[in-house]
Motif scaffolding. Structure first.
Motif, PDB file in Angstrom:
ATOM      1  N   ALA A 153       0.822  -1.210   0.000  1.00  0.00           N
ATOM      2  CA  ALA A 153       0.000   0.000   0.000  1.00  0.00           C
ATOM      3  C   ALA A 153       0.856   1.259   0.000  1.00  0.00           C
ATOM      4  O   ALA A 153       0.515   2.249  -0.656  1.00  0.00           O
ATOM      5  N   VAL A 154       1.990   1.232   0.711  1.00  0.00           N
ATOM      6  CA  VAL A 154       2.881   2.396   0.736  1.00  0.00           C
ATOM      7  C   VAL A 154       3.438   2.670  -0.661  1.00  0.00           C
ATOM      8  O   VAL A 154       3.427   3.810  -1.135  1.00  0.00           O
ATOM      9  N   TRP A 155       3.928   1.614  -1.346  1.00  0.00           N
ATOM     10  CA  TRP A 155       4.501   1.909  -2.671  1.00  0.00           C
ATOM     11  C   TRP A 155       3.438   2.279  -3.690  1.00  0.00           C
ATOM     12  O   TRP A 155       3.662   3.121  -4.569  1.00  0.00           O
ATOM     13  N   ARG A 156       2.258   1.698  -3.553  1.00  0.00           N
ATOM     14  CA  ARG A 156       1.214   2.042  -4.519  1.00  0.00           C
ATOM     15  C   ARG A 156       0.689   3.462  -4.300  1.00  0.00           C
ATOM     16  O   ARG A 156       0.426   4.194  -5.264  1.00  0.00           O
ATOM     17  N   THR A 157       0.526   3.870  -3.053  1.00  0.00           N
ATOM     18  CA  THR A 157       0.099   5.254  -2.797  1.00  0.00           C
ATOM     19  C   THR A 157       1.216   6.229  -3.158  1.00  0.00           C
ATOM     20  O   THR A 157       0.950   7.352  -3.604  1.00  0.00           O
ATOM     21  N   SER A 158       2.469   5.806  -2.990  1.00  0.00           N
ATOM     22  CA  SER A 158       3.598   6.655  -3.416  1.00  0.00           C
ATOM     23  C   SER A 158       3.568   6.846  -4.927  1.00  0.00           C
ATOM     24  O   SER A 158       3.749   7.966  -5.435  1.00  0.00           O
ATOM     25  N   ASP A 159       3.326   5.760  -5.658  1.00  0.00           N
ATOM     26  CA  ASP A 159       3.214   5.870  -7.116  1.00  0.00           C
ATOM     27  C   ASP A 159       2.073   6.809  -7.505  1.00  0.00           C
ATOM     28  O   ASP A 159       2.189   7.610  -8.447  1.00  0.00           O
ATOM     29  N   TYR A 160       0.971   6.698  -6.787  1.00  0.00           N
ATOM     30  CA  TYR A 160      -0.203   7.539  -7.041  1.00  0.00           C
ATOM     31  C   TYR A 160       0.157   9.018  -6.853  1.00  0.00           C
ATOM     32  O   TYR A 160      -0.154   9.869  -7.691  1.00  0.00           O
ATOM     33  N   SER A 161       0.857   9.311  -5.758  1.00  0.00           N
ATOM     34  CA  SER A 161       1.265  10.690  -5.473  1.00  0.00           C
ATOM     35  C   SER A 161       2.296  11.186  -6.480  1.00  0.00           C
ATOM     36  O   SER A 161       2.233  12.332  -6.943  1.00  0.00           O
ATOM     37  N   LEU A 162       3.247  10.317  -6.811  1.00  0.00           N
ATOM     38  CA  LEU A 162       4.274  10.703  -7.778  1.00  0.00           C
ATOM     39  C   LEU A 162       3.654  11.013  -9.143  1.00  0.00           C
ATOM     40  O   LEU A 162       4.082  11.951  -9.827  1.00  0.00           O
ATOM     41  N   GLY A 163       2.659  10.229  -9.535  1.00  0.00           N
ATOM     42  CA  GLY A 163       1.970  10.489 -10.792  1.00  0.00           C
ATOM     43  C   GLY A 163       1.347  11.877 -10.814  1.00  0.00           C
ATOM     44  O   GLY A 163       1.451  12.604 -11.811  1.00  0.00           O
ATOM     45  N   ALA A 183       9.574   0.456   0.047  1.00  0.00           N
ATOM     46  CA  ALA A 183       8.322  -0.281   0.231  1.00  0.00           C
ATOM     47  C   ALA A 183       8.100  -1.294  -0.884  1.00  0.00           C
ATOM     48  O   ALA A 183       7.623  -2.411  -0.649  1.00  0.00           O
ATOM     49  N   LEU A 184       8.459  -0.925  -2.121  1.00  0.00           N
ATOM     50  CA  LEU A 184       8.341  -1.843  -3.247  1.00  0.00           C
ATOM     51  C   LEU A 184       9.211  -3.078  -3.028  1.00  0.00           C
ATOM     52  O   LEU A 184       8.772  -4.216  -3.237  1.00  0.00           O
ATOM     53  N   GLN A 185      10.421  -2.857  -2.572  1.00  0.00           N
ATOM     54  CA  GLN A 185      11.341  -3.967  -2.329  1.00  0.00           C
ATOM     55  C   GLN A 185      10.832  -4.882  -1.218  1.00  0.00           C
ATOM     56  O   GLN A 185      10.842  -6.110  -1.356  1.00  0.00           O
ATOM     57  N   LEU A 186      10.348  -4.290  -0.123  1.00  0.00           N
ATOM     58  CA  LEU A 186       9.826  -5.096   0.984  1.00  0.00           C
ATOM     59  C   LEU A 186       8.577  -5.852   0.570  1.00  0.00           C
ATOM     60  O   LEU A 186       8.384  -7.006   0.959  1.00  0.00           O
ATOM     61  N   SER A 187       7.730  -5.213  -0.222  1.00  0.00           N
ATOM     62  CA  SER A 187       6.519  -5.872  -0.689  1.00  0.00           C
ATOM     63  C   SER A 187       6.869  -7.081  -1.545  1.00  0.00           C
ATOM     64  O   SER A 187       6.253  -8.150  -1.421  1.00  0.00           O
ATOM     65  N   ALA A 188       7.870  -6.931  -2.403  1.00  0.00           N
ATOM     66  CA  ALA A 188       8.301  -8.042  -3.253  1.00  0.00           C
ATOM     67  C   ALA A 188       8.881  -9.178  -2.414  1.00  0.00           C
ATOM     68  O   ALA A 188       8.584 -10.357  -2.649  1.00  0.00           O
ATOM     69  N   LEU A 189       9.707  -8.832  -1.427  1.00  0.00           N
ATOM     70  CA  LEU A 189      10.288  -9.854  -0.549  1.00  0.00           C
ATOM     71  C   LEU A 189       9.210 -10.580   0.233  1.00  0.00           C
ATOM     72  O   LEU A 189       9.261 -11.798   0.408  1.00  0.00           O
ATOM     73  N   GLN A 190       8.223  -9.808   0.708  1.00  0.00           N
ATOM     74  CA  GLN A 190       7.129 -10.407   1.461  1.00  0.00           C
ATOM     75  C   GLN A 190       6.340 -11.363   0.576  1.00  0.00           C
ATOM     76  O   GLN A 190       5.962 -12.460   0.988  1.00  0.00           O
ATOM     77  N   GLY A 191       6.122 -10.967  -0.680  1.00  0.00           N
ATOM     78  CA  GLY A 191       5.415 -11.828  -1.609  1.00  0.00           C
ATOM     79  C   GLY A 191       6.168 -13.115  -1.893  1.00  0.00           C
ATOM     80  O   GLY A 191       5.576 -14.193  -1.971  1.00  0.00           O
ATOM     81  N   GLN A 192       7.501 -13.007  -1.997  1.00  0.00           N
ATOM     82  CA  GLN A 192       8.320 -14.201  -2.221  1.00  0.00           C
ATOM     83  C   GLN A 192       8.260 -15.149  -1.029  1.00  0.00           C
ATOM     84  O   GLN A 192       8.208 -16.362  -1.186  1.00  0.00           O
ATOM     85  N   THR A 193       8.240 -14.572   0.186  1.00  0.00           N
ATOM     86  CA  THR A 193       8.157 -15.388   1.394  1.00  0.00           C
ATOM     87  C   THR A 193       6.847 -16.149   1.454  1.00  0.00           C
ATOM     88  O   THR A 193       6.803 -17.340   1.756  1.00  0.00           O
ATOM     89  N   VAL A 194       5.751 -15.445   1.144  1.00  0.00           N
ATOM     90  CA  VAL A 194       4.434 -16.084   1.145  1.00  0.00           C
ATOM     91  C   VAL A 194       4.387 -17.206   0.117  1.00  0.00           C
ATOM     92  O   VAL A 194       3.895 -18.307   0.388  1.00  0.00           O
ATOM     93  N   LYS A 195       4.917 -16.935  -1.094  1.00  0.00           N
ATOM     94  CA  LYS A 195       4.913 -17.949  -2.150  1.00  0.00           C
ATOM     95  C   LYS A 195       5.745 -19.161  -1.739  1.00  0.00           C
ATOM     96  O   LYS A 195       5.358 -20.312  -1.990  1.00  0.00           O
TER      97      LYS A 195
END
Length: 204
Positions: A153-163, A183-195
């Motif tokens: 959510a942090v990286w997606r809202t950041s992208d939204y604001s940056l846009g 946040a993007l990096q942590l989100s990706a790592l978290q997704g890899q852990t879940v997978k």
């Protein structure tokens, strides 16, 4: 203390901003519930995140300098970006808030900060996604994400604001980009852990 803060806000911010502040308070508490965070701290940070929103530019700069904050060329040119840091100063000095987690969440709600706490993430996200921000499909999708994965959510809202900042040709502070990338990096790592955990369950 909440009544004191509300009385102060009624004298220092216009009604639409107060509605936004109450929306951030409400959403921060909601996110705290979803992510096992301290709801009282989330409420305090949400309620006080915009205390300095309507301070004059020179007042923001003066208070930041007096506090010893580093003021780079972008902050010098856009003192409004200091309102988060100065709001934390007001929370401490006017309302005797001493909890470092609450003050940090107030301080980081605009530009963010790499390695910020989950409480900071919750308030950062709530500031962009509270109900009065709008009811578009994109915002609602991000709200749904915020209940599941705060880093995403942090990286997606950041992208939204940056846009928005790019579209309106406004200056972008480096902290916004650093926060987004972290946040993007942590989100990706978290997704890899879940997978990885899902794969282990399948093969077990």
């Amino acid at each position: 203390m909440r009544d004191r803060v509300l009385a102060w806000l009624a004298d220092n911010v216009p009604p639409p901003r107060l509605r936004h502040i109450l929306g951030v308070e409400e959403m921060a508490v909601e996110l705290a519930g979803h992510h096992g965070l301290d709801a009282e701290k989330a409420a305090q940070a949400g309620l006080m995140h915009d205390l300095a929103k309507y301070f004059k530019p020179q007042q923001l700069l003066g208070m930041a300098r007096e506090e010893g904050l580093e003021i780079d060329s972008i902050l010098e040119a856009n003192p409004h970006l200091l309102h988060a840091d100065v709001s934390a100063i007001v929370a401490r000095d006017q309302f005797d808030v001493r909890d470092p987690e609450v003050l940090q969440a107030i301080r980081n709600h605009t530009l963010g900060q790499p390695a910020m706490s989950l409480l900071c993430c919750a308030v950062f996200v709530a500031d962009s996604l509270e109900p009065s921000r709008g009811d578009t499909a994109e915002l609602n999708a991000m709200r749904q994400v915020s209940r599941q994965n705060l880093y995403q959510a942090v990286w997606r809202t950041s992208d939204y604001s940056l846009g928005f900042l790019l579209e309106t040709r406004q200056m972008i502070h480096p902290r916004t980009i650093l926060t987004r990338n972290w946040a993007l990096q942590l989100s990706a790592l978290q997704g890899q852990t879940v997978k990885s955990l899902e794969n282990r369950c399948i093969s077990a």
